[in-house]
Design a protein around this motif. Sequence first.
Motif, PDB file in Angstrom:
ATOM      1  N   ASP A 157       0.842  -1.186   0.000  1.00  0.00           N
ATOM      2  CA  ASP A 157       0.000   0.000   0.000  1.00  0.00           C
ATOM      3  C   ASP A 157       0.885   1.247   0.000  1.00  0.00           C
ATOM      4  O   ASP A 157       1.563   1.538   0.993  1.00  0.00           O
ATOM      5  N   VAL A 158       0.887   1.998  -1.110  1.00  0.00           N
ATOM      6  CA  VAL A 158       1.801   3.137  -1.243  1.00  0.00           C
ATOM      7  C   VAL A 158       1.425   4.287  -0.319  1.00  0.00           C
ATOM      8  O   VAL A 158       2.270   5.160  -0.033  1.00  0.00           O
ATOM      9  N   SER A 159       0.198   4.333   0.173  1.00  0.00           N
ATOM     10  CA  SER A 159      -0.219   5.430   1.035  1.00  0.00           C
ATOM     11  C   SER A 159       0.514   5.405   2.376  1.00  0.00           C
ATOM     12  O   SER A 159       0.488   6.389   3.121  1.00  0.00           O
ATOM     13  N   ILE A 205      11.898  -2.546  -3.048  1.00  0.00           N
ATOM     14  CA  ILE A 205      12.009  -1.448  -3.999  1.00  0.00           C
ATOM     15  C   ILE A 205      10.818  -0.503  -3.852  1.00  0.00           C
ATOM     16  O   ILE A 205       9.667  -0.924  -3.855  1.00  0.00           O
ATOM     17  N   VAL A 206      11.142   0.787  -3.734  1.00  0.00           N
ATOM     18  CA  VAL A 206      10.129   1.834  -3.707  1.00  0.00           C
ATOM     19  C   VAL A 206      10.396   2.761  -4.893  1.00  0.00           C
ATOM     20  O   VAL A 206      11.521   3.230  -5.079  1.00  0.00           O
ATOM     21  N   ARG A 207       9.358   3.003  -5.692  1.00  0.00           N
ATOM     22  CA  ARG A 207       9.498   3.918  -6.835  1.00  0.00           C
ATOM     23  C   ARG A 207       8.855   5.254  -6.469  1.00  0.00           C
ATOM     24  O   ARG A 207       7.693   5.300  -6.073  1.00  0.00           O
ATOM     25  N   CYS A 208       9.625   6.336  -6.606  1.00  0.00           N
ATOM     26  CA  CYS A 208       9.192   7.666  -6.169  1.00  0.00           C
ATOM     27  C   CYS A 208       9.002   8.600  -7.367  1.00  0.00           C
ATOM     28  O   CYS A 208       9.696   8.465  -8.384  1.00  0.00           O
ATOM     29  N   ARG A 209       8.105   9.552  -7.198  1.00  0.00           N
ATOM     30  CA  ARG A 209       7.956  10.616  -8.177  1.00  0.00           C
ATOM     31  C   ARG A 209       9.042  11.661  -7.898  1.00  0.00           C
ATOM     32  O   ARG A 209       9.020  12.334  -6.861  1.00  0.00           O
ATOM     33  N   ASN A 226      13.677  21.537   7.590  1.00  0.00           N
ATOM     34  CA  ASN A 226      12.951  22.561   6.846  1.00  0.00           C
ATOM     35  C   ASN A 226      13.423  22.673   5.399  1.00  0.00           C
ATOM     36  O   ASN A 226      12.845  23.434   4.618  1.00  0.00           O
ATOM     37  N   ARG A 227      14.469  21.925   5.031  1.00  0.00           N
ATOM     38  CA  ARG A 227      14.979  21.972   3.655  1.00  0.00           C
ATOM     39  C   ARG A 227      14.778  20.651   2.910  1.00  0.00           C
ATOM     40  O   ARG A 227      15.334  20.457   1.840  1.00  0.00           O
ATOM     41  N   LEU A 228      14.005  19.768   3.477  1.00  0.00           N
ATOM     42  CA  LEU A 228      13.747  18.486   2.825  1.00  0.00           C
ATOM     43  C   LEU A 228      12.613  18.632   1.816  1.00  0.00           C
ATOM     44  O   LEU A 228      11.702  19.441   1.989  1.00  0.00           O
ATOM     45  N   ILE A 229      12.678  17.824   0.754  1.00  0.00           N
ATOM     46  CA  ILE A 229      11.657  17.832  -0.296  1.00  0.00           C
ATOM     47  C   ILE A 229      10.946  16.486  -0.255  1.00  0.00           C
ATOM     48  O   ILE A 229      11.587  15.432  -0.308  1.00  0.00           O
ATOM     49  N   ARG A 230       9.645  16.511  -0.163  1.00  0.00           N
ATOM     50  CA  ARG A 230       8.861  15.279  -0.062  1.00  0.00           C
ATOM     51  C   ARG A 230       8.137  15.017  -1.379  1.00  0.00           C
ATOM     52  O   ARG A 230       7.768  15.948  -2.090  1.00  0.00           O
ATOM     53  N   SER A 231       7.946  13.722  -1.690  1.00  0.00           N
ATOM     54  CA  SER A 231       7.236  13.372  -2.918  1.00  0.00           C
ATOM     55  C   SER A 231       6.448  12.088  -2.720  1.00  0.00           C
ATOM     56  O   SER A 231       6.680  11.334  -1.758  1.00  0.00           O
ATOM     57  N   ASP A 232       5.535  11.829  -3.651  1.00  0.00           N
ATOM     58  CA  ASP A 232       4.661  10.662  -3.560  1.00  0.00           C
ATOM     59  C   ASP A 232       5.389   9.385  -3.961  1.00  0.00           C
ATOM     60  O   ASP A 232       6.332   9.401  -4.765  1.00  0.00           O
TER      61      ASP A 232
END
Length: 564
Positions: A197-199, A227-231, A213-219
């Motif tokens: 479940d990717v959620s 293995i996790v594939r990220c946008r 405060n400088r981290l970038i988050r993505s789905d």
Amino acid sequence: MKIRRKLGGVCGSDVVVSWRLFFWFVVLFVFSFVLFSTMFVFKGKFRPVVRSVRSFSTARAVIGDSATLSPAVSIREAVKLPEQTLVFLKYPQSLRLFTKDDLICVFSSGEDSSKLRKEKPEAVDGDKFGGQIVRCPETPPGYTVSLAISRWTMDDHLAAGPTHQWDWLVYDAVIDHDNSTVVFVKGLNLKPGKVADVSRYECVYGWDFAKHNRLIRSDVISAAQEIVRCRTPLTVLNGPKSAHGPVKVSVRIKGGTGMLPSIAQPDRIVHPPRRKPFEMCVCTMTRNAAAVLREWVMYHAGIGVQRWFIYDNNSDDDIIAEIKYLERRGYNVSRHFWPWIKTQEAGFSNCAIRARNDCDWIAFIDVDEFYYIRSGESLTSIIRNYTASAEIGEIRTPCHSFGPSGLRNRPRGGVTEGYTCRVILPERHKSILKPESMNATLINVVHHFHLKDGFTFADVDKEVMVINHYKYQVWEVFKEKFYRRVATYVADWQNDENVGSRDRAPGLGTRPVEPPDWAERFCEVNDTGLRDQVLEKFKDNKLQRLIWEKEEDEGSRQAHNRID
């Protein structure tokens, strides 16, 4: 000769200028200019300068004052694995890399210098961003690991970096052809062959994970196995490089244990050319395969393989020298250092991503497995025959398992000539993959991949082609299988777990003790088909030996040591 010249000074006095004094002034000026120019040009040409945990007073006495000018080489981080610790060295550009003989692994316990332990590294490998990975022995409990330079006194060593545990780590990443980031993770404990479940997850990018405060988050696009594939965020794809080096990526478990430690710096895969250069490639993961690699590569080259990707899982034999030998002979073989234990499925996924730019088809086999085509056709010809339909994305070939065939010692002519007795029924299958057919999850189990919708696989008739799997070799070779299994979801043989698995040798138990009748086991049918082909196609009639045999083996051609 003197010249008297009137100079307007404070007192308006006469000054006598000597030509001799003027001459020596000019000589001194020219000498100083040449000296300082030479020091500027050759600065940094000797050994890389390093950052020490102490002052550089001791180091200066050993390698000179230049060591204080640019303390640049540093330990980025370290990873503790069973039986070894990986230390990652970060270098500035243009400096010569250290060799194994330059370095000493230093294990320290607090401030107590009496507990300082020093050992030589097992090997040194390059990483994909110009640094190095130093393979130190296992770190003792309660100790930290650092590195010293062999020419220093042992009180000086590099400052230790962050140290991570292997069982909870993001360890590699690559930006795929579609600009998504494929992240390789240890510790999620996802079920084999199942999509998660990717959620529950999100991807996190940053140059310094301590600065929240400088981290970038993505789905997360998909998550399966390890293995996790990220946008990939556009700021990562197009953003400027940081002084801290390449960006890192990690995975955060939402509402759970937080963000995993990461050493993963994703590199980008170049988009494939209009036409791929190779029709047939092979990926393998192996450890200590130097003794068999030459036969494996040369044989498969003879039936149509053009490119080999060797994922080296902590070898300590002469595999690098063997690969260099094959390269000099014109074989397109590349070695990829893959130190991550029990990650065969992840390694194959990594290889599939990297090979898709070059290869129409990729076979995933081990170095003790050889395709045997009864008709003598090429492997590429068989593939064409089975892929007339565009929906075929994978070809599956059955495997025959061969036994020791009455031998006590390694066959001098290689496994294809020496082992000729096997089990009757095929065991499992191995796959040849069209990389464009891979499912985005990259799930693979027992050497075959999950395919995209619209693709299917074809089974090769065992009367057309099989894989000769030289699984049960002479005991000297076979006992190495007890060391550690490379597959993620397969228990190591010394563990009392899943003892009835088909991966194990029947009746052996969990200890590497040779049975008295080992040489006669797994011999249900005599099969000399591939042996006969090999002697016909790969024998050098002038030298009276197979093309992969080494010269020192020539005098021992008859030493098969069969049991009467």
